[in-house]
Design a protein around this motif. Structure first.
Motif, PDB file in Angstrom:
ATOM      1  N   GLN A   2      85.749   9.763  41.262  1.00 46.95           N
ATOM      2  CA  GLN A   2      84.316   9.933  41.160  1.00 46.95           C
ATOM      3  C   GLN A   2      83.641   8.609  41.491  1.00 46.95           C
ATOM      4  O   GLN A   2      83.764   7.627  40.767  1.00 46.95           O
ATOM      5  CB  GLN A   2      83.976  10.384  39.725  1.00 46.95           C
ATOM      6  CG  GLN A   2      82.573  10.846  39.505  1.00 46.95           C
ATOM      7  CD  GLN A   2      82.228  12.113  40.257  1.00 46.95           C
ATOM      8  OE1 GLN A   2      83.088  12.942  40.532  1.00 46.95           O
ATOM      9  NE2 GLN A   2      80.984  12.271  40.604  1.00 46.95           N
ATOM     10  N   TYR A  36      67.999  13.601  42.398  1.00 53.18           N
ATOM     11  CA  TYR A  36      67.624  14.945  42.791  1.00 53.18           C
ATOM     12  C   TYR A  36      67.402  15.802  41.549  1.00 53.18           C
ATOM     13  O   TYR A  36      68.087  15.640  40.532  1.00 53.18           O
ATOM     14  CB  TYR A  36      68.716  15.573  43.664  1.00 53.18           C
ATOM     15  CG  TYR A  36      68.680  15.099  45.096  1.00 53.18           C
ATOM     16  CD1 TYR A  36      69.241  13.874  45.460  1.00 53.18           C
ATOM     17  CD2 TYR A  36      68.053  15.859  46.085  1.00 53.18           C
ATOM     18  CE1 TYR A  36      69.188  13.433  46.767  1.00 53.18           C
ATOM     19  CE2 TYR A  36      67.993  15.420  47.395  1.00 53.18           C
ATOM     20  CZ  TYR A  36      68.562  14.211  47.720  1.00 53.18           C
ATOM     21  OH  TYR A  36      68.502  13.767  49.017  1.00 53.18           O
ATOM     22  N   GLN A  38      67.147  19.817  40.272  1.00 55.68           N
ATOM     23  CA  GLN A  38      67.515  21.173  40.666  1.00 55.68           C
ATOM     24  C   GLN A  38      67.115  22.162  39.593  1.00 55.68           C
ATOM     25  O   GLN A  38      67.593  22.089  38.463  1.00 55.68           O
ATOM     26  CB  GLN A  38      69.025  21.273  40.939  1.00 55.68           C
ATOM     27  CG  GLN A  38      69.456  22.639  41.440  1.00 55.68           C
ATOM     28  CD  GLN A  38      70.946  22.739  41.702  1.00 55.68           C
ATOM     29  OE1 GLN A  38      71.734  21.969  41.176  1.00 55.68           O
ATOM     30  NE2 GLN A  38      71.343  23.686  42.533  1.00 55.68           N
ATOM     31  N   PRO A  44      68.895  21.431  45.230  1.00 56.26           N
ATOM     32  CA  PRO A  44      68.420  20.130  44.748  1.00 56.26           C
ATOM     33  C   PRO A  44      67.277  19.639  45.622  1.00 56.26           C
ATOM     34  O   PRO A  44      67.282  19.832  46.838  1.00 56.26           O
ATOM     35  CB  PRO A  44      69.657  19.237  44.893  1.00 56.26           C
ATOM     36  CG  PRO A  44      70.821  20.174  44.953  1.00 56.26           C
ATOM     37  CD  PRO A  44      70.310  21.409  45.618  1.00 56.26           C
ATOM     38  N   THR A  87      68.360  20.537  36.131  1.00 56.12           N
ATOM     39  CA  THR A  87      69.546  19.688  36.247  1.00 56.12           C
ATOM     40  C   THR A  87      69.206  18.523  37.171  1.00 56.12           C
ATOM     41  O   THR A  87      68.613  18.721  38.234  1.00 56.12           O
ATOM     42  CB  THR A  87      70.742  20.475  36.805  1.00 56.12           C
ATOM     43  OG1 THR A  87      71.038  21.557  35.914  1.00 56.12           O
ATOM     44  CG2 THR A  87      71.976  19.578  36.917  1.00 56.12           C
ATOM     45  N   PHE A  89      70.554  15.135  39.275  1.00 56.18           N
ATOM     46  CA  PHE A  89      71.708  14.498  39.899  1.00 56.18           C
ATOM     47  C   PHE A  89      71.321  13.114  40.400  1.00 56.18           C
ATOM     48  O   PHE A  89      70.307  12.970  41.093  1.00 56.18           O
ATOM     49  CB  PHE A  89      72.196  15.300  41.104  1.00 56.18           C
ATOM     50  CG  PHE A  89      72.774  16.641  40.776  1.00 56.18           C
ATOM     51  CD1 PHE A  89      71.983  17.775  40.780  1.00 56.18           C
ATOM     52  CD2 PHE A  89      74.125  16.772  40.475  1.00 56.18           C
ATOM     53  CE1 PHE A  89      72.511  19.022  40.482  1.00 56.18           C
ATOM     54  CE2 PHE A  89      74.658  18.017  40.170  1.00 56.18           C
ATOM     55  CZ  PHE A  89      73.854  19.131  40.175  1.00 56.18           C
ATOM     56  N   ASN A  97      76.114   6.738  55.827  1.00 51.93           N
ATOM     57  CA  ASN A  97      77.312   7.322  55.250  1.00 51.93           C
ATOM     58  C   ASN A  97      76.964   8.348  54.184  1.00 51.93           C
ATOM     59  O   ASN A  97      75.846   8.421  53.712  1.00 51.93           O
ATOM     60  CB  ASN A  97      78.214   6.236  54.664  1.00 51.93           C
ATOM     61  CG  ASN A  97      78.923   5.462  55.751  1.00 51.93           C
ATOM     62  OD1 ASN A  97      80.002   5.809  56.193  1.00 51.93           O
ATOM     63  ND2 ASN A  97      78.274   4.412  56.211  1.00 51.93           N
ATOM     64  N   GLN A  98      77.947   9.108  53.824  1.00 51.23           N
ATOM     65  CA  GLN A  98      77.691  10.279  52.993  1.00 51.23           C
ATOM     66  C   GLN A  98      77.184   9.913  51.611  1.00 51.23           C
ATOM     67  O   GLN A  98      77.433   8.830  51.105  1.00 51.23           O
ATOM     68  CB  GLN A  98      78.953  11.130  52.876  1.00 51.23           C
ATOM     69  CG  GLN A  98      80.066  10.532  52.054  1.00 51.23           C
ATOM     70  CD  GLN A  98      81.111  11.587  51.744  1.00 51.23           C
ATOM     71  OE1 GLN A  98      80.839  12.577  51.072  1.00 51.23           O
ATOM     72  NE2 GLN A  98      82.311  11.390  52.233  1.00 51.23           N
ATOM     73  N   PHE A  99      76.447  10.864  51.040  1.00 53.04           N
ATOM     74  CA  PHE A  99      75.988  10.743  49.667  1.00 53.04           C
ATOM     75  C   PHE A  99      77.132  11.063  48.720  1.00 53.04           C
ATOM     76  O   PHE A  99      77.885  11.996  48.945  1.00 53.04           O
ATOM     77  CB  PHE A  99      74.875  11.754  49.387  1.00 53.04           C
ATOM     78  CG  PHE A  99      73.553  11.415  50.008  1.00 53.04           C
ATOM     79  CD1 PHE A  99      72.436  12.194  49.719  1.00 53.04           C
ATOM     80  CD2 PHE A  99      73.396  10.355  50.865  1.00 53.04           C
ATOM     81  CE1 PHE A  99      71.202  11.897  50.281  1.00 53.04           C
ATOM     82  CE2 PHE A  99      72.174  10.058  51.434  1.00 53.04           C
ATOM     83  CZ  PHE A  99      71.072  10.843  51.133  1.00 53.04           C
ATOM     84  N   PHE A 101      77.460  12.224  44.902  1.00 55.00           N
ATOM     85  CA  PHE A 101      76.629  12.720  43.818  1.00 55.00           C
ATOM     86  C   PHE A 101      77.313  12.519  42.466  1.00 55.00           C
ATOM     87  O   PHE A 101      78.537  12.601  42.358  1.00 55.00           O
ATOM     88  CB  PHE A 101      76.341  14.210  44.009  1.00 55.00           C
ATOM     89  CG  PHE A 101      75.309  14.496  45.061  1.00 55.00           C
ATOM     90  CD1 PHE A 101      75.681  14.708  46.375  1.00 55.00           C
ATOM     91  CD2 PHE A 101      73.968  14.546  44.734  1.00 55.00           C
ATOM     92  CE1 PHE A 101      74.733  14.961  47.348  1.00 55.00           C
ATOM     93  CE2 PHE A 101      72.998  14.804  45.701  1.00 55.00           C
ATOM     94  CZ  PHE A 101      73.387  15.006  47.019  1.00 55.00           C
ATOM     95  N   THR A 103      77.739  13.972  38.483  1.00 50.38           N
ATOM     96  CA  THR A 103      78.153  15.295  38.027  1.00 50.38           C
ATOM     97  C   THR A 103      77.014  16.117  37.437  1.00 50.38           C
ATOM     98  O   THR A 103      77.218  17.254  37.050  1.00 50.38           O
ATOM     99  CB  THR A 103      79.277  15.181  36.997  1.00 50.38           C
ATOM    100  OG1 THR A 103      78.891  14.208  36.016  1.00 50.38           O
ATOM    101  CG2 THR A 103      80.572  14.738  37.659  1.00 50.38           C
TER     102      THR A 103
END
Lengths: 111, 113
Positions: A2, A36, A38, A44, A87, A89, A97-99, A101, A103
């Motif tokens: 993680q 984010y 949601q 999100p 919720t 995040f 580059n990728q996000f 997140f 949990t």
């Protein structure tokens, strides 16, 4: 593994109180930290974001606090309202580059 | 006007079937993504396409195949559905890979029975 650790998993706050959600990361290359929100049955949606050159960013009742040395950042929701129940995040990325997140934290604001 | 739209919103199907989920964005973004959100709400990236070209393909069973006919559309086809595929699948888009204006669709809840 993680990349972003988020806590608490769930949070119950009285109306008018302060909601605080914490995130921690390890990769010092991360340079963008969005939050984010949601709602049930929805995707999100970007709430607020910060870059590491500032220690705090505020938008209305929502504030991100950023501690670069501790590699931690948090979301503070002031004067929490039942409509904030959702919720949340946190995420982290470095340019292009990728996000990654967290949990998620389920927030319930009690009237 | 919905920015990122997915169809269907709900999908219930039997094990072993093949199904597709469609995604369209009208934001003019160049990059689109598929995410899987499990029952614990964890968001996991599956695929990313930039201008119809695959740029990320995470460890996903090859029963999952994305198709991008043009940069405004990214569909997800799933073969031989399994119980463990039950989840909510989100499409997202952004102007550049992982860039500004990252926008999610409202999700497709897939239930495999």
């Amino acid at each position: 593994q993680q990349q972003v650790k988020q806590s608490p998993q769930s949070l119950i706050v009285q109306k008018g109180g302060i909601s605080i959600i914490n995130c921690a990361y390890e990769n010092t290359a991360f340079d963008y930290f969005p939050w984010y929100q949601q709602f049930p049955g929805k995707g999100p949606a970007l709430l607020i974001a910060i870059r590491p050159d500032v220690s705090e960013k505020k938008e209305g009742r929502f504030t991100i606090s950023f501690n670069k040395s501790a590699k931690q950042f948090s979301l503070h929701i002031m004067d929490s309202q039942p409509g904030d129940s959702a919720t949340y995040f946190c995420a982290a990325s470095y340019t292009g580059n990728q996000f990654y997140f967290g949990t998620g934290t389920s927030l319930t604001v009690i009237p | 006007d919905t920015a990122v739209s997915q169809t269907p919103k709900y999908l219930v199907t039997q094990m072993g079937n093949d199904k597709s989920i469609k995604c369209e964005q009208n934001l003019g973004h160049d990059t689109m993504y598929w995410y899987k959100q499990d029952s614990k709400k964890f968001l996991k990236i599956m695929f990313s396409y930039n201008n119809k070209e695959l740029i990320i393909n995470e460890t996903v069973p090859n029963r999952f195949s994305p198709k991008s006919p043009d940069k405004a559309h990214l569909n997800l086809h799933i073969n031989s559905l399994e119980l463990g595929d039950s989840a909510v699948y989100f499409c997202a888009s952004s102007q550049q890979p992982w860039g500004y204006g990252y926008t999610f669709g409202s999700g497709t809840r897939l239930t495999v029975v």
